[in-house]
Design a protein around this motif. Sequence first.
Motif, PDB file in Angstrom:
ATOM      1  N   HIS A  47      -4.183  -5.039  86.044  1.00  0.00           N
ATOM      2  CA  HIS A  47      -3.939  -6.465  86.249  1.00  0.00           C
ATOM      3  C   HIS A  47      -5.068  -7.293  85.640  1.00  0.00           C
ATOM      4  O   HIS A  47      -6.245  -6.922  85.712  1.00  0.00           O
ATOM      5  CB  HIS A  47      -3.837  -6.743  87.754  1.00  0.00           C
ATOM      6  CG  HIS A  47      -3.554  -8.166  88.098  1.00  0.00           C
ATOM      7  ND1 HIS A  47      -2.348  -8.778  87.840  1.00  0.00           N
ATOM      8  CD2 HIS A  47      -4.336  -9.124  88.682  1.00  0.00           C
ATOM      9  CE1 HIS A  47      -2.380 -10.019  88.244  1.00  0.00           C
ATOM     10  NE2 HIS A  47      -3.571 -10.266  88.771  1.00  0.00           N
ATOM     11  N   ASN A  48      -4.693  -8.399  85.028  1.00  0.00           N
ATOM     12  CA  ASN A  48      -5.674  -9.342  84.505  1.00  0.00           C
ATOM     13  C   ASN A  48      -5.784 -10.485  85.514  1.00  0.00           C
ATOM     14  O   ASN A  48      -4.893 -11.320  85.623  1.00  0.00           O
ATOM     15  CB  ASN A  48      -5.232  -9.872  83.139  1.00  0.00           C
ATOM     16  CG  ASN A  48      -6.295 -10.730  82.485  1.00  0.00           C
ATOM     17  OD1 ASN A  48      -7.200 -11.254  83.143  1.00  0.00           O
ATOM     18  ND2 ASN A  48      -6.197 -10.884  81.173  1.00  0.00           N
ATOM     19  N   PHE A  49      -6.878 -10.508  86.265  1.00  0.00           N
ATOM     20  CA  PHE A  49      -7.022 -11.501  87.330  1.00  0.00           C
ATOM     21  C   PHE A  49      -7.205 -12.905  86.777  1.00  0.00           C
ATOM     22  O   PHE A  49      -6.886 -13.880  87.456  1.00  0.00           O
ATOM     23  CB  PHE A  49      -8.194 -11.125  88.233  1.00  0.00           C
ATOM     24  CG  PHE A  49      -7.972  -9.854  88.999  1.00  0.00           C
ATOM     25  CD1 PHE A  49      -7.261  -9.865  90.183  1.00  0.00           C
ATOM     26  CD2 PHE A  49      -8.455  -8.643  88.522  1.00  0.00           C
ATOM     27  CE1 PHE A  49      -7.044  -8.687  90.888  1.00  0.00           C
ATOM     28  CE2 PHE A  49      -8.239  -7.477  89.215  1.00  0.00           C
ATOM     29  CZ  PHE A  49      -7.525  -7.487  90.405  1.00  0.00           C
ATOM     30  N   ALA A  50      -7.693 -12.999  85.525  1.00  0.00           N
ATOM     31  CA  ALA A  50      -7.853 -14.321  84.924  1.00  0.00           C
ATOM     32  C   ALA A  50      -6.531 -14.861  84.407  1.00  0.00           C
ATOM     33  O   ALA A  50      -6.252 -16.057  84.509  1.00  0.00           O
ATOM     34  CB  ALA A  50      -8.880 -14.260  83.788  1.00  0.00           C
ATOM     35  N   PRO A  54      -1.834  -8.473  80.687  1.00  0.00           N
ATOM     36  CA  PRO A  54      -2.467  -7.280  81.261  1.00  0.00           C
ATOM     37  C   PRO A  54      -3.552  -6.706  80.355  1.00  0.00           C
ATOM     38  O   PRO A  54      -3.464  -6.759  79.126  1.00  0.00           O
ATOM     39  CB  PRO A  54      -1.291  -6.308  81.417  1.00  0.00           C
ATOM     40  CG  PRO A  54      -0.090  -7.195  81.523  1.00  0.00           C
ATOM     41  CD  PRO A  54      -0.363  -8.353  80.634  1.00  0.00           C
ATOM     42  N   ARG A  55      -4.582  -6.146  81.003  1.00  0.00           N
ATOM     43  CA  ARG A  55      -5.719  -5.599  80.277  1.00  0.00           C
ATOM     44  C   ARG A  55      -5.507  -4.124  79.993  1.00  0.00           C
ATOM     45  O   ARG A  55      -4.949  -3.386  80.802  1.00  0.00           O
ATOM     46  CB  ARG A  55      -7.006  -5.793  81.081  1.00  0.00           C
ATOM     47  CG  ARG A  55      -7.335  -7.232  81.373  1.00  0.00           C
ATOM     48  CD  ARG A  55      -8.680  -7.354  82.001  1.00  0.00           C
ATOM     49  NE  ARG A  55      -9.721  -6.777  81.152  1.00  0.00           N
ATOM     50  CZ  ARG A  55     -11.024  -6.970  81.362  1.00  0.00           C
ATOM     51  NH1 ARG A  55     -11.432  -7.713  82.368  1.00  0.00           N
ATOM     52  NH2 ARG A  55     -11.909  -6.418  80.569  1.00  0.00           N
ATOM     53  N   LEU A  56      -5.977  -3.697  78.836  1.00  0.00           N
ATOM     54  CA  LEU A  56      -5.877  -2.299  78.425  1.00  0.00           C
ATOM     55  C   LEU A  56      -7.175  -1.574  78.755  1.00  0.00           C
ATOM     56  O   LEU A  56      -8.268  -2.088  78.486  1.00  0.00           O
ATOM     57  CB  LEU A  56      -5.602  -2.208  76.915  1.00  0.00           C
ATOM     58  CG  LEU A  56      -5.613  -0.800  76.317  1.00  0.00           C
ATOM     59  CD1 LEU A  56      -4.372  -0.025  76.758  1.00  0.00           C
ATOM     60  CD2 LEU A  56      -5.685  -0.849  74.787  1.00  0.00           C
ATOM     61  N   HIS A  71      11.180 -11.085  86.610  1.00  0.00           N
ATOM     62  CA  HIS A  71       9.778 -10.838  86.937  1.00  0.00           C
ATOM     63  C   HIS A  71       9.320  -9.532  86.303  1.00  0.00           C
ATOM     64  O   HIS A  71      10.057  -8.548  86.282  1.00  0.00           O
ATOM     65  CB  HIS A  71       9.592 -10.768  88.455  1.00  0.00           C
ATOM     66  CG  HIS A  71       8.207 -10.371  88.865  1.00  0.00           C
ATOM     67  ND1 HIS A  71       7.121 -11.204  88.729  1.00  0.00           N
ATOM     68  CD2 HIS A  71       7.723  -9.202  89.393  1.00  0.00           C
ATOM     69  CE1 HIS A  71       6.033 -10.579  89.156  1.00  0.00           C
ATOM     70  NE2 HIS A  71       6.376  -9.367  89.564  1.00  0.00           N
ATOM     71  N   SER A  72       8.118  -9.526  85.781  1.00  0.00           N
ATOM     72  CA  SER A  72       7.493  -8.312  85.259  1.00  0.00           C
ATOM     73  C   SER A  72       6.017  -8.350  85.590  1.00  0.00           C
ATOM     74  O   SER A  72       5.424  -9.439  85.739  1.00  0.00           O
ATOM     75  CB  SER A  72       7.674  -8.195  83.741  1.00  0.00           C
ATOM     76  OG  SER A  72       9.025  -7.977  83.407  1.00  0.00           O
ATOM     77  N   ASP A  73       5.425  -7.180  85.703  1.00  0.00           N
ATOM     78  CA  ASP A  73       3.978  -7.108  85.853  1.00  0.00           C
ATOM     79  C   ASP A  73       3.470  -5.877  85.115  1.00  0.00           C
ATOM     80  O   ASP A  73       4.243  -5.137  84.500  1.00  0.00           O
ATOM     81  CB  ASP A  73       3.562  -7.089  87.326  1.00  0.00           C
ATOM     82  CG  ASP A  73       4.154  -5.915  88.096  1.00  0.00           C
ATOM     83  OD1 ASP A  73       4.103  -4.782  87.577  1.00  0.00           O
ATOM     84  OD2 ASP A  73       4.678  -6.134  89.201  1.00  0.00           O
TER      85      ASP A  73
END
Length: 841
Positions: free
Chosen positions: A128-131, A136-138, A393-395
Amino acid sequence: MVVESENHPASGRSSIPRMAFLLPRWFNNPRRAMAQTQLRPLDPDQLRWRCDERMFTFRTTKELVPLRGIVGQQRAIEAIKLGAAIESRGFNIFVMSLLGTGRLTTIKQVLEPIAQQRREFYDFAYVHNFADPTMPRLLRFRAGRARQFARALQETLAFLRQRIAELFREESFQRSRNAISQRFRSKEAALIEQFNKRIAPEGFTLGQLSQPDGSTHYDLFAVIRGKPTSIDQLGVLVSEGKLSERRAERLVRTYMRLREELATMSYQGLEMQRAFEQALLDHARKAASIIVSAAFDELRERFRGESVTDFLSQCEQDIIANVELFSPQFAASPEAELPGGKTIADKLKEYTVNILVDNSQTLSAPIIIETFPTYTNLFGTIERRYDRSGMVHSDFTMIKAGDVLRADGGYLIVNANDVLNDPLVWQTLKRVLLYGKLEIQPPEGLGGTIVLKPELIDVNVKVIMLGDYQTYLALSAIEEDFNKMFKIAAEFDYETDRSEKMLQNYARFVARLCEEENVLHARPSGVAALIEWAVERAEDKNKITINFSDVSDVIREASFVARQQRKKYFDRDCVEEALRLRRRRTELQDVKIKSQILHGVLMIDTHGERIGQINGLTVYSTGLVSFGKPARITASTGAGNAGIIDIEHEASLGGNIYRKGVLTIPGLLREYFGQRRPLALSASISFEQNYGGIEGDSASLAELYAILSSLARVPIKQAIAVTGSINQKGDVQPVGGVNEKIIGFFEICQQQGLDGMHGVIIPHQNIADLMLPEPILRACSEGTFHVWAIRHFTEGIPILTGMEAGSILPDFTYPPDTFLHAVDQRLEELALVAREYTRTL
């Protein structure tokens, strides 16, 4: 087309004096010498190569060591090794071959040793990318570390949920929390007391009212006769005479004025409540931060060297910021809804790891063969679901890897046709190969709304694309960057030299297939028959096919025949029976055409003679089988300047190569008969009863003979068929399908009765291709059928007409009573007719 040269038009000019010509040097070349006597037919030994089964020392192939290596593809192996070993970008491999040449087996055998030498692999995961949750972060790990990290993070999260909940229940934490509560309650009471003192002289006091939803709020009450009274009750008291109307009006005016002060006090109370809640949260964060920081410091130390530091810092800060989610009241209700529509479970999912590629068990570079290269299978996707409101929705947990990422550090094998059939797949693959970066998106997202935009992935994958020569040439011509992407071309051969070592390898291949598939092994005669068939497939007695897919099918079918005949091993008879059954399964069209010829529907003469008519030889292909049949070719000639009219071309039935063969004939006629005067010729040639298409130049020799026969008025023997290509100098050139053509004509002649006059003329180069069946060999031995091989068109004239061809003389004429003299005389007559006709105009 006009036969005459543009510099020497036929009309309006007399013939050029013969003495004006000098003899060209090629007249003394022995290869250009004209045949004066009829050639001898080929010996039966020249019509087929036989494999001597005595060269095999085994009794059955069961005794042999099965063939495990790769044979006959050394050039391709070298190319694949080079492309696989060079790690620079662009050294992907395009494999060109026919199906069945063992290319996939060969590629795997070549790559496996190279793959074992590569030890640097990576795991890939998204978090998860909180910013910015939409990006999303790799995370990239050394092989096996992603799983360890995900497990450690989950253990840390479980520990924190338990430990923080315990912290919130500790007496010291509750005592300090209660102190904060007491402090804020005291401030709230003081604020209320101060406001009550302010409004008491006005005859009002502060009270609380209950709402239907169970909540309460402060309101002003008038003090009448010592009792708090709601402002709404004043009208009732006035009507009962308990309160004067004047005093009631004054109280209402005071109420309205004091309400503004009440609103100010309520705002101060709300700010005080917020400050209270923030103080409680800060207290909880301060207390928990020590535990959270210690836990994440341990994670950072444990996974030092991996690209997790920033993510762990963001994760740590977010857990501290949302520490209330770890309180006992939330622990028991993971489906409780938070502001924004998320549940506790959704929020906790942000602290997990979505591993896309786990190489913890990988010992060598991956070799992935994708037989169904859809967009999703190759590049991955982002799954989607609908939430309670019906929104998509996607995450980051819904990001899925494809073969390109799974093959990172290794090799991905795909079929060119499959990839090119989907333009989206090909365009995306090109971007990956050119830039070395992969963007995972659902295929539908590329043309519409993008829900997530994951961080790009640097990939190092070697793509091996399987295709044919035509596909390679087309991509090289059309795709500007194709040669940048596929710098290595590996060409698989479909045949190899028929060496003794190769024949022994064939026997070992039989042993291998029989062992792997539990089919019957072969006796030496069975292997010899199989090899003869393989040589025949190569269409060259010095070559042998290495299309082992087809070879395997013959072995399986021969084994089936042997089982049907209750034999323990298959032999020559089984192979020949299997081939006979194979032909029978696919010969329906062959039988129908043969029947039409024998019943006179398709007109073919195999006896007698006729001017301007000859039997050409053609090959039919049904997609299942190829077979040969004779075709009647006729020519008609006369005076004029139309040249040679190709009826097939005019009817759009002839292909480009066929057209080239026809256009070669006027050049030959000028070479042999146009040196003394321009040619005044109108001729037409036709494949009679041809209602489909025709392609290839193998009929140009027969067409030449038909035209020459028409000009010389000399008949051609219909018992003889001709195949061969011709060039402008009269040399006969090789053609394809020579075995099928001879067999096709022989079958018709045999049905109509062989009388010793029948035969076929072929190019001399095709002697090396001859692998004729036993019935034809027997007929040739008995002298009832013949095969002649010629180098020059003049060598076939005595065979077809019984006349000498005639050698060209220094004055560009031919000796009397020869065939070419008759042609030359007729062309002279046609030239005179044309000149006389021109004068009358």
